[in-house]
Design an enzyme around this catalytic site. Structure first.
Site, PDB file in Angstrom:
ATOM      1  N   PHE A 127      78.007  49.782 152.301  1.00 48.63           N
ATOM      2  CA  PHE A 127      76.925  48.649 151.407  1.00 48.63           C
ATOM      3  C   PHE A 127      77.603  47.344 151.380  1.00 48.63           C
ATOM      4  CE2 PHE A 127      73.004  48.598 148.890  1.00 48.63           C
ATOM      5  CZ  PHE A 127      72.364  49.496 149.620  1.00 48.63           C
ATOM      6  N   GLU A 166      69.738  47.031 152.557  1.00 51.62           N
ATOM      7  CA  GLU A 166      71.259  46.510 152.610  1.00 51.62           C
ATOM      8  C   GLU A 166      71.664  47.564 153.635  1.00 51.62           C
ATOM      9  OE1 GLU A 166      73.315  43.920 150.167  1.00 51.62           O
ATOM     10  OE2 GLU A 166      74.608  45.658 149.954  1.00 51.62           O
ATOM     11  N   ARG A 194      75.421  39.623 148.686  1.00 50.77           N
ATOM     12  CA  ARG A 194      74.192  39.291 148.876  1.00 50.77           C
ATOM     13  C   ARG A 194      74.165  37.564 148.548  1.00 50.77           C
ATOM     14  NH1 ARG A 194      71.191  44.161 146.082  1.00 50.77           N
ATOM     15  NH2 ARG A 194      71.275  45.442 147.880  1.00 50.77           N
ATOM     16  N   LEU A 226      61.264  44.563 150.730  1.00 53.96           N
ATOM     17  CA  LEU A 226      62.791  44.632 151.169  1.00 53.96           C
ATOM     18  C   LEU A 226      63.209  45.483 152.053  1.00 53.96           C
ATOM     19  CD1 LEU A 226      65.551  43.962 149.771  1.00 53.96           C
ATOM     20  CD2 LEU A 226      65.636  46.035 148.950  1.00 53.96           C
ATOM     21  N   GLN A 274      69.449  37.056 141.675  1.00 53.66           N
ATOM     22  CA  GLN A 274      69.747  37.826 143.036  1.00 53.66           C
ATOM     23  C   GLN A 274      68.830  37.444 144.069  1.00 53.66           C
ATOM     24  OE1 GLN A 274      71.123  41.929 144.015  1.00 53.66           O
ATOM     25  NE2 GLN A 274      72.947  40.894 144.073  1.00 53.66           N
ATOM     26  N   HIS A 326      68.026  38.382 147.538  1.00 54.98           N
ATOM     27  CA  HIS A 326      68.448  39.508 148.696  1.00 54.98           C
ATOM     28  C   HIS A 326      68.214  38.992 150.099  1.00 54.98           C
ATOM     29  CE1 HIS A 326      68.810  43.133 150.908  1.00 54.98           C
ATOM     30  NE2 HIS A 326      69.021  43.815 150.126  1.00 54.98           N
ATOM     31  N   HIS A 353      65.310  39.257 144.005  1.00 56.08           N
ATOM     32  CA  HIS A 353      65.509  40.686 143.891  1.00 56.08           C
ATOM     33  C   HIS A 353      65.945  41.202 142.790  1.00 56.08           C
ATOM     34  CE1 HIS A 353      66.156  44.599 145.751  1.00 56.08           C
ATOM     35  NE2 HIS A 353      67.212  44.538 145.570  1.00 56.08           N
ATOM     36  N   ARG A 391      75.234  40.918 141.342  1.00 60.20           N
ATOM     37  CA  ARG A 391      75.231  42.398 141.307  1.00 60.20           C
ATOM     38  C   ARG A 391      75.803  42.942 142.818  1.00 60.20           C
ATOM     39  NH1 ARG A 391      71.330  46.771 142.751  1.00 60.20           N
ATOM     40  NH2 ARG A 391      70.305  45.277 143.674  1.00 60.20           N
TER      41      ARG A 391
HETATM   42  C1  LIG Z   1      62.922  46.708 146.276  1.00 61.98           C
HETATM   43  C2  LIG Z   1      64.238  46.983 145.698  1.00 61.98           C
HETATM   44  C3  LIG Z   1      65.273  47.847 145.908  1.00 61.98           C
HETATM   45  C4  LIG Z   1      66.394  48.315 145.505  1.00 61.98           C
HETATM   46  N1  LIG Z   1      67.505  48.801 145.909  1.00 61.98           N
HETATM   47  C5  LIG Z   1      68.420  49.296 145.229  1.00 61.98           C
HETATM   48  C6  LIG Z   1      69.448  50.125 145.794  1.00 61.98           C
HETATM   49  O1  LIG Z   1      69.365  50.424 146.900  1.00 61.98           O
HETATM   50  N2  LIG Z   1      70.612  50.257 144.854  1.00 61.98           N
HETATM   51  C7  LIG Z   1      70.710  49.704 143.644  1.00 61.98           C
HETATM   52  O2  LIG Z   1      71.544  50.302 142.966  1.00 61.98           O
HETATM   53  N3  LIG Z   1      69.554  49.138 143.079  1.00 61.98           N
HETATM   54  C8  LIG Z   1      68.552  48.703 143.791  1.00 61.98           C
HETATM   55  N4  LIG Z   1      67.764  47.891 143.273  1.00 61.98           N
HETATM   56  C9  LIG Z   1      67.796  47.727 142.006  1.00 61.98           C
HETATM   57  C10 LIG Z   1      67.067  48.892 140.949  1.00 61.98           C
HETATM   58  O3  LIG Z   1      66.178  49.475 141.706  1.00 61.98           O
HETATM   59  C11 LIG Z   1      66.723  48.279 139.619  1.00 61.98           C
HETATM   60  O4  LIG Z   1      67.539  47.388 139.152  1.00 61.98           O
HETATM   61  C12 LIG Z   1      66.293  49.392 138.799  1.00 61.98           C
HETATM   62  O5  LIG Z   1      65.605  50.310 139.624  1.00 61.98           O
HETATM   63  C13 LIG Z   1      65.633  49.271 137.726  1.00 61.98           C
HETATM   64  O6  LIG Z   1      65.392  50.253 136.823  1.00 61.98           O
HETATM   65  P1  LIG Z   1      64.712  50.345 135.184  1.00 61.98           P
HETATM   66  O7  LIG Z   1      64.845  51.670 134.854  1.00 61.98           O
HETATM   67  O8  LIG Z   1      65.591  49.390 134.645  1.00 61.98           O
HETATM   68  O9  LIG Z   1      63.368  49.704 135.286  1.00 61.98           O
HETATM   69  P2  LIG Z   1      62.336  50.101 136.076  1.00 61.98           P
HETATM   70  O10 LIG Z   1      62.444  51.132 137.063  1.00 61.98           O
HETATM   71  O11 LIG Z   1      61.322  48.818 136.655  1.00 61.98           O
HETATM   72  O12 LIG Z   1      61.575  50.565 135.092  1.00 61.98           O
HETATM   73  C14 LIG Z   1      60.897  49.823 134.011  1.00 61.98           C
HETATM   74  C15 LIG Z   1      60.040  50.606 133.076  1.00 61.98           C
HETATM   75  O13 LIG Z   1      59.483  49.887 131.914  1.00 61.98           O
HETATM   76  C16 LIG Z   1      58.395  50.255 131.536  1.00 61.98           C
HETATM   77  N5  LIG Z   1      57.643  48.876 130.811  1.00 61.98           N
HETATM   78  C17 LIG Z   1      57.993  47.751 131.509  1.00 61.98           C
HETATM   79  N6  LIG Z   1      57.182  46.845 130.476  1.00 61.98           N
HETATM   80  C18 LIG Z   1      56.758  47.668 129.605  1.00 61.98           C
HETATM   81  C19 LIG Z   1      55.933  47.347 128.507  1.00 61.98           C
HETATM   82  N7  LIG Z   1      55.606  46.128 127.783  1.00 61.98           N
HETATM   83  N8  LIG Z   1      55.596  48.571 127.636  1.00 61.98           N
HETATM   84  C20 LIG Z   1      56.046  49.645 128.201  1.00 61.98           C
HETATM   85  N9  LIG Z   1      56.545  50.062 129.146  1.00 61.98           N
HETATM   86  C21 LIG Z   1      57.130  48.746 129.693  1.00 61.98           C
HETATM   87  C22 LIG Z   1      57.646  50.280 132.923  1.00 61.98           C
HETATM   88  O14 LIG Z   1      56.527  50.992 132.738  1.00 61.98           O
HETATM   89  C23 LIG Z   1      58.650  51.007 133.705  1.00 61.98           C
HETATM   90  O15 LIG Z   1      58.550  52.631 133.459  1.00 61.98           O
HETATM   91  C24 LIG Z   1      66.473  47.500 143.880  1.00 61.98           C
HETATM   92  C25 LIG Z   1      65.467  46.706 143.494  1.00 61.98           C
HETATM   93  C26 LIG Z   1      64.230  46.595 144.011  1.00 61.98           C
HETATM   94  C27 LIG Z   1      63.254  45.850 143.757  1.00 61.98           C
END
Ligand SMILES: Cc1cc2nc3c(=O)[nH]c(=O)nc-3n(C[C@H](O)[C@H](O)[C@H](O)COP(=O)(O)OP(=O)(O)OC[C@H]3O[C@@H](n4cnc5c(N)ncnc54)[C@H](O)[C@@H]3O)c2cc1C
Ligand code: SF4
Ligand code: F3S
Ligand code: FES
Lengths: 113, 585, 249, 130
Positions: free
Chosen positions: B117, B246, B288, B243, B231, B233, B356, B391
């Site tokens: 990566f 990577e 990135r 996306l 960030q 991407h 991203h 990141r």
């Molecule tokens: C396309 C893409 C590819 C990625 N690829 C990678 C990768 O390969 N490797 C890596 O390490 N990282 C990657 N990332 C980054 C990583 O996926 C995210 O940073 C991570 O998944 C975020 O997880 P989270 O649990 O913080 O939030 P999320 O999964 O976004 O979850 C947020 C939660 O909060 C809830 N929520 C939000 N607002 C409210 C509200 N007002 N009231 C109640 N609930 C709420 C939502 O319902 C949801 O359940 C990628 C990101 C993207 C966008």
């Protein structure tokens, strides 16, 4: 949640579906010729008698008849539900009953030959 | 208003929230967990993560290398105690996920496979084809179904934290299906609401990523840290911002400009590596921020390809072969064909940088604690300073797990600490929150539209706080956003239904996004240096003297945020040069 | 700017206003590359902000945007407007689910059923983390991998005639998830899951209509999972009833 | 309070007329009726056979009746359809994994067709049709 007893008949259904897919079309074709009054040689009394006299022949006929019935009974049960009939138990009893009787009769007749 | 009493309330059911919930249910089945999410857990944006999750497991790797890659990748803005803890726990958490059934891709001998990566010197990214986040999310979600102590509140939109006696004692949420407002009284609260990429127009982030939790905490007085670090991407599909992981480059894909030239070698990431033999931390496997910046320069030089959806360069994977692509990058192939009409097996895919990930977020420490007792934050909404100024890909999925568990441990300990909920004061505050919602609901006569304000905000941020920033562009953004925050008062809801009123939720989200957008622009304006993803054309060098510091933005009501700085925690790695040339000399 | 014009006939239902659903037509200027979701977003942003629907990822992975498009259950983010030009496209919430509001359907039924089939790894004995991962060869992984790809979009439930007729039927996606774990070399929970999956409401209500697999946007092929489960359940049933170690894993 | 989920009712008797896919499925289900009737016809034949040449002759004679002829004409395409639709999905119920990969379904389906056609030809040949 109680497990269903459908497996009891489902095995027969699945086996029947497969077997009839292989054999029923060609058999229908053969008897279709008979229906036109032109039965192929195999349907001559001597030939078919000889076939059914052999225990392998008996077995073949038995399996085809019995599984056709079980297959149809089980599948029609779902189909009739799909057509809106909700008397599932009655349909099941009737269908499986006919299949069971048919199976016994087939065995009985074949043993006679 | 209805009241729900619980021990720990977790807001957000993405990777971070789910991991935390399981940790509590496992360790303390006697504690009630309320898992509140505005979407069904499996819709959370963790599902979109493709590439994988980093964790040291192979014999040729070491914790120290992972530490160094992370700290260097973050341009020394990482808190090193956090990084240290993170790299130690990483593989354990990923193995835990394996034990819960995550379908990681495997080596022929049945052990877990790893892939290269960007910015990582050794292959250490665990992956499940190119649907890693999807599988992580579903594994976690399905595992939560095992535990009766986790009560889910799916499609409950959280609007406010309840803070009484300086302690977080619950949240207010709207049941989306009915419009009913609930107060959740909790002994401790974990915010895990994900990132805020939606403040930009062109992003890989899903519609749910509006930074609600960060904004809630911000308004409750908790500082947001390092928000200016956003960030880009380097490889997004031009029409939609979808996306292409990577992993494409990890598997050997290369970037070419309009002349077919692998331009990264001109930006300190050369020498050119042989086709199909990617070298770690070099060329396409640089970090990135650098790759996205190189794109910008190519664009200035006129070396990009103009398309209907903006200027692009090519991601070339044609030399990888159909079998390899189908095995390792099936989603990428599917996405390129579906949304761009290009089959990567035979053609180069046009791509461009896309917003991203938010490095910044709710200020937390190594314990996932915010400065407010009883309040914890984890995941993309938080800034525990693991990621610093940039990141590294595949660190954040692991971060969700490592700090999801940590937040859970601390939250349950706090919940068991005998603090009594001040019920009447909490209720009173909840009533006020309810009143604000009803007011928004009943207001009429304003001429502003949600979609209109949102678009202005996005455009302004992109223009002012994009890959490269200057004082002038930033000042314009700050001014615009400040205006937009005022104009927000003029919106009117056209939908007056209580049932699933998305007009209302979008209005609430817009307010959150405006608050966050302001911290991004103001933070960037104040940081007069270039570091990681924050690049200023008027201050091109990193300035460790003045800015080896975290930005803390404090909410000041209608005013612009107050900016303070906090020292970075440095334990063993002094700031150095980020070197991505020729195999990490 | 816009390349084509699309007429969307969208089902509207606000329980506080409407006795029953009605249709409302919107004319949307679309770009050629758009998906139907983009057109719906256009309506929301520019024509009628009262329209309610679910979406998030816009990349066919979160499973939010399943709806009936021209009578077929599809992901709005994977249905291209170019396939619908010059006609009126009817957009309705997923069939076979109650309508909460506009295009939003009530999914509680599925969520409850999913929980019932125990979609998680079940072990007689957990291996300590310190001993590392369970070994699983690529072949063993492939055995169930396809069934892990379900995004819970519920298009299959909207297409399944048996679910339409028998609301108690656990249905394609939930059962497939049970199969996914049954087929996982690390799992030992099949007997437990069969308490649900081998009941009447489990696989036995499936008539192998195959519609689920035809509409599945992720090619999960739930029909295959369900038929395989019928075979194993039958074998297990006979083993149990013939008294041969009924409680096999 | 304000929720009032709307349940769309379907007709339990005519639903399959709405959608071609469902109609086709229903027809597939109903092909079993003809397989079953044909099973009974065979049973009848076996009974006749067991009763001696005269009874058997009468059976063959009866086959030429209009009802029999009509049944055969309807049944023949439907049992053919039963066979085709059955074989087309066999690979789903019984996938074959060799090494890492699954044998593509078309090979499994193809093999069924080959066996089916081969078997049918043998039967026709043995039966003296050609
Ligand atoms: C396309 C893409 C590819 C990625 N690829 C990678 C990768 O390969 N490797 C890596 O390490 N990282 C990657 N990332 C980054 C990583 O996926 C995210 O940073 C991570 O998944 C975020 O997880 P989270 O649990 O913080 O939030 P999320 O999964 O976004 O979850 C947020 C939660 O909060 C809830 N929520 C939000 N607002 C409210 C509200 N007002 N009231 C109640 N609930 C709420 C939502 O319902 C949801 O359940 C990628 C990101 C993207 C966008
Ligand atoms: S099996 Fe396919 S159609 Fe059904 S929910 Fe899963 S992804 Fe959707
Ligand atoms: S459509 Fe329904 S009947 Fe079975 S094969 Fe699929 S679940
Ligand atoms: S928006 Fe996520 S599947 Fe369509």
């Amino acid at each position: 949640m109680a497990k269903s007893n459908k497996p009891l008949v489902w095995g027969l259904f699945a086996a029947g579906g497969t077997l009839t897919a292989f054999v029923t079309p060609v058999l229908v074709y053969v008897t279709l010729m008979a229906a036109y009054g032109d039965p192929p040689a195999a349907l001559d009394y001597e030939n078919i008698q000889a076939f059914a006299a052999n225990w392998l022949g008996k077995l073949a006929l038995f399996v085809v008849i019995s599984l056709s019935l079980w297959f149809a009974a089980h599948r029609l049960r779902t189909a009739l539900h799909g057509l809106g009939l909700r008397a599932d138990t009655a349909i099941a009893v009737a269908g499986y009953g006919i299949s069971a009787v048919g199976t016994v009769l087939a065995a009985y007749y074949l043993v006679q030959i | 208003m209805e009241t729900i009493k619980t021990d720990v309330a977790i807001v957000g059911a993405g990777g971070a929230g789910l991991r935390a919930a399981i940790a509590i249910a496992e360790a303390r089945p006697d504690l009630k967990v309320a898992l509140i999410s505005k979407v069904y857990p499996m819709r959370s944006h963790t599902c979109a993560a493709e590439g994988g999750a980093a964790g040291v497991i192979k014999p040729d790797d070491s914790l120290e290398l992972h530490f160094n890659d992370t700290v260097g990748g973050g341009d020394w803005l990482c808190d090193q105690d956090v990084v240290d803890y993170f790299v130690r726990e990483a593989a354990k958490e990923l193995t835990q996920l394996e034990h819960w059934g995550c379908p990681w891709s495997r080596e022929p001998d049945g052990s877990v496979g790893v892939r290269p990566f960007g910015g990582m010197k050794i292959k250490r990214t665990w992956f499940a084809a190119d649907k890693s986040g999807f599988h992580i999310l579903h594994t976690l979600f399905q595992t939560t179904l095992k535990y009766p102590s986790i009560e889910r509140f799916d499609e409950y939109f959280t609007t406010d934290l309840l803070v009484v006696d300086g302690r977080c004692q619950g949240v207010v949420a709207i049941e989306m299906s009915s419009g009913r407002i609930f107060q959740f009284q909790a002994k401790s609260v974990i915010v895990a609401t994900g990132g805020a990429g939606r403040i930009f127009p062109f992003t890989t982030n899903g519609a749910v990523k509006t930074g609600d939790g960060s904004a809630m905490a911000y308004r409750a007085g908790i500082p947001l840290k390092d928000m200016e670090f956003v960030q880009y991407h380097p490889t997004g599909l031009p029409s939609t911002g979808i996306l292409l992981t990577e992993g494409c480059r990890g598997e050997g894909g290369v970037l070419r400009n309009k002349d077919g030239y692998r331009y990264l070698q001109d930006y300190g990431m050369g020498p050119e590596t042989p086709l199909g033999k990617p070298v770690l931390k070099t060329m396409e496997l640089g970090p990135r921020d650098r790759l996205s910046q190189a794109f910008w320069h190519e664009q200035q030089k006129g070396n990009t390809i103009p398309t209907k959806f903006g200027d692009c360069v090519y991601l070339d994977m044609t030399h990888l072969g159909e079998k390899h692509i189908d095995e390792r990058l099936p989603l990428v192939r599917d996405l390129s064909i579906s949304y761009s009409g290009v089959d990567p097996v035979t053609e180069q895919v046009p791509i461009r940088p896309v917003v991203h990930y938010c490095m910044g977020g709710i200020h937390t420490n190594i314990e996932a604690e915010t400065p407010m007792p009883g309040l914890y934050a984890v995941g993309e909404c938080a800034c525990g300073s693991l990621n610093g100024a940039n990141r590294l890909g595949s660190n954040s999925l692991t971060e969700l797990l490592v700090f999801g568990k940590k937040a859970a441990q601390n939250a349950m300990e706090f919940a068991g600490g005998g603090n009594k909920t001040n019920e009447s004061a909490v209720s009173e505050q909840a009533e006020q929150a309810q009143k604000r919602i009803t007011e928004l609901f009943d207001k009429s006569g304003g001429g502003e539209t949600i979609s209109g304000l949102r678009k202005e905000m996005m455009d302004s941020l992109e223009k002012g706080a994009g890959i490269y920033r200057t004082e002038q562009t930033l000042k314009e953004s700050c001014a615009t956003i400040s205006q937009l925050r005022k104009r927000y008062a003029g919106i009117e809801l056209h939908d007056k239904s209580n049932v699933y009123n998305t007009d209302l939720f979008q209005a609430l989200e817009l307010r959150n996004m405006l608050d966050l957008a302001q911290t991004v622009a103001e933070g960037a304006l104040a940081r007069k240096e270039s570091r990681g993803s924050h690049q200023r054309l008027d201050f091109v060098d990193r300035d460790d003297e003045n800015f080896l510091k975290h930005t803390l933005a404090y909410h000041q009501g209608e005013e612009t945020p107050r900016i303070e700085y906090l020292d970075v925690i440095i334990t063993k790695s002094q700031p150095g040069v980020r070197d991505y040339s020729g195999g990490g000399k | 700017m816009s390349d084509l014009q699309l007429e969307l006939e969208i089902l509207r239902y606000d329980p506080e206003q409407d006795q029953e659903p009605r249709f409302q037509t919107y004319s949307v200027p679309c770009q050629e590359e758009w998906v139907v979701l983009d057109a719906i977003n256009y309506v929301k942003d520019h024509i009628d902000s009262t329209l309610s629907y679910r979406w998030s990822c816009h990349m066919a992975v979160c499973g939010s945007c399943g709806m009936m498009i021209d009578g077929e259950p599809k992901l709005a983010c994977k249905a291209f407007v170019r396939d619908y030009v010059n006609k009126t496209v009817r957009i309705e919430p997923l069939a076979n689910f109650p309508i909460e509001r506009d295009l939003v359907s009530v999914l509680d039924d599925f969520m409850n059923k999913l929980r019932r089939v125990k979609p998680y790894l079940i072990r007689k004995e957990e291996k300590p983390l310190s001993e590392g991962e369970y070994r699983q060869t690529p072949a063993e992984l492939n055995k169930y991998k396809q069934y892990t790809l379900c995004i819970n979009c519920l298009c299959c439930y909207a297409a399944c005639p048996q679910y339409a007729l028998i609301p108690e039927f656990i249905g394609p996606a939930a059962l497939t998830m049970a199969h996914r774990y049954n087929q996982d070399s690390r799992d030992q929970g099949r007997a437990q899951r069969e308490e649900e999956t081998a009941s009447h409401e489990g696989v036995w209500d499936c008539a192998f209509a195959d519609a689920c697999s035809l509409v599945c946007p992720k090619h999960v092929d739930p029909a295959s999972a369900l038929q395989q489960m019928k075979i194993t359940s039958t074998v297990d049933w006979y083993l149990e009833h013939l008294g041969m170690g009924g409680k096999k894993s | 309070m304000s929720r009032r989920p709307y349940v769309r009712r379907i007709s339990t008797t005519t639903w399959y007329l709405k959608k071609k896919r469902d109609l086709v499925h229903m027809i597939q289900e109903l092909t079993s009726l003809f397989v079953g009737i044909y099973g009974i016809l065979l049973l009848w034949g076996v009974k006749a056979l067991s009763e001696g040449p005269e009874a058997y002759g009468a059976f063959l004679e009866a086959l030429t009746g209009p009802l029999s002829l009509a049944f055969h004409w309807v049944a023949f395409p439907l049992v053919l359809y039963h066979a085709i639709s059955w074989f087309n999905v066999t690979h789903k119920a019984m996938p074959i994994q060799r090494g890492e990969e699954f044998l593509p379904g078309k090979y499994i389906v193809g093999a069924h067709y080959v066996v089916w056609i081969g078997f049918s030809l043998v039967v026709l040949f043995v039966a003296g049709v050609f």
